[in-house]
Design an enzyme around this catalytic site. Structure first.
Site, short mmCIF file in Angstrom:
data_model
loop_
_atom_site.label_atom_id
_atom_site.label_comp_id
_atom_site.label_asym_id
_atom_site.label_seq_id
_atom_site.Cartn_x
_atom_site.Cartn_y
_atom_site.Cartn_z
N GLU A 1 -14.72 -27.20 -13.04
CA GLU A 1 -15.14 -26.75 -11.72
C GLU A 1 -16.10 -27.77 -11.14
O GLU A 1 -17.02 -28.23 -11.84
CB GLU A 1 -15.81 -25.38 -11.82
CG GLU A 1 -16.36 -24.84 -10.51
CD GLU A 1 -16.99 -23.46 -10.68
OE1 GLU A 1 -16.50 -22.67 -11.52
OE2 GLU A 1 -18.00 -23.18 -10.00
N GLU B 1 -23.37 -25.39 -2.83
CA GLU B 1 -23.75 -23.99 -2.94
C GLU B 1 -25.17 -23.87 -2.41
O GLU B 1 -26.00 -24.75 -2.61
CB GLU B 1 -23.73 -23.51 -4.39
CG GLU B 1 -22.36 -23.41 -5.01
CD GLU B 1 -22.42 -22.86 -6.42
OE1 GLU B 1 -22.11 -21.67 -6.61
OE2 GLU B 1 -22.81 -23.62 -7.32
#
Length: 276
Positions: A155, A160
């Site tokens: 990932e 974020e």
């Protein structure tokens, strides 16, 4: 409205028209040239979100309210209230409302099985929302495999943000031996204001030997097989995810200060490959 067309932009527009002829996105207006085109990259796919509806030849809509592995509080839907194209942008809207056993709704889309890439530059121009418990993300996830689940398939979190840290963008790798709270990460904090005050360009450059993260063109984090504390699994196809989560283990739940609805606005998503 958002972008002024220059000579370089016209060339980019023509490139996108060629892409469309070969099955690329057909959302092709108001193209803005980024530094990528001047640094040895060529555009291979883009969604400018200029159509009337989401391009379902490029994006899947994920739905459900089961916590998504993070004890998130929202129920993702494909409703117009949560997911739409508007004014040349993708709008992901989080709302405080009862739906399917959840107290919040939002949206999450991915290119899995439709647009998957090995290496390149991935960038998006995004205006994130704000507030305690708000968790927008732009990320890449390793393609599905019959033999490797998460985190073995890898990932790459390009951006974020958690509402309680309004000036900070996080970059993280997850792989075998470094995942969840022990992911290999870095961060960039802007000097003034909140990230939600304006649009920013979030990007990664990924090749066989290194991954580099940028905020508005400024390098702030790097990873390589020698620096991650486990196996390097970033040598196969990945797909793109855009989502707006509410609550979860990391950001915590919304509180009395959180205002709804909240919107994540995505001006474009673009993928480049190195020129040969």
């Amino acid at each position: 409205m958002k972008k002024q067309i220059s000579l370089h932009a016209c060339l980019t527009y023509l490139s996108l028209l060629l892409l469309t002829a070969c099955g690329g996105s057909n959302n092709l207006v108001q193209t803005q040239v980024t530094p990528s085109l001047q640094q040895g990259w060529e555009l291979v796919w883009a969604d400018e979100f200029a159509a009337d509806k989401l391009d379902l030849q490029s994006w899947q809509i994920e739905t459900g309210g089961h916590g998504w592995g993070n004890h998130e509080l929202e129920n993702y839907t494909g409703r117009q209230e949560n997911l739409r194209l508007e004014n040349g942008m993708l709008v992901i809207e989080a709302r405080q409302e009862k739906f399917g056993g959840s107290d919040y709704t939002s949206a999450r889309i991915k290119t899995a099985g439709l647009r998957e890439f090995t290496y390149g530059r991935f960038e998006a121009r995004i205006k994130i929302p704000a507030g305690q418990g708000i968790w927008p993300a732009f990320w890449l996830l390793g393609a599905e495999s019959a033999t490797a689940g998460w985190p073995e398939r890898g990932e790459i979190d390009i951006m974020e943000n958690i509402g309680k840290e309004p000036a900070t963008s996080y970059a993280t790798l997850h792989g075998p031996g470094y995942y969840g709270a022990t992911g290999f990460g870095g961060l960039k904090k802007i000097a003034q204001g909140k990230l939600a005050d304006d649009f920013h360009i979030y990007s990664v450059e990924w090749d066989a030997t290194q991954i580099r993260w940028y905020l508005d063109g400024q390098l702030y984090h790097q990873a390589s097989p020698a620096t991650v504390p486990g196996k390097w699994v970033f040598d196969h196809g990945f797909f793109i995810i855009l989502n707006l989560a509410i609550g979860g283990d990391w950001p915590g739940a919304p509180d009395a200060s959180t205002r709804f609805p909240q919107q994540m606005l995505v001006d474009y998503v673009r993928v480049y490959k190195r020129k040969t």
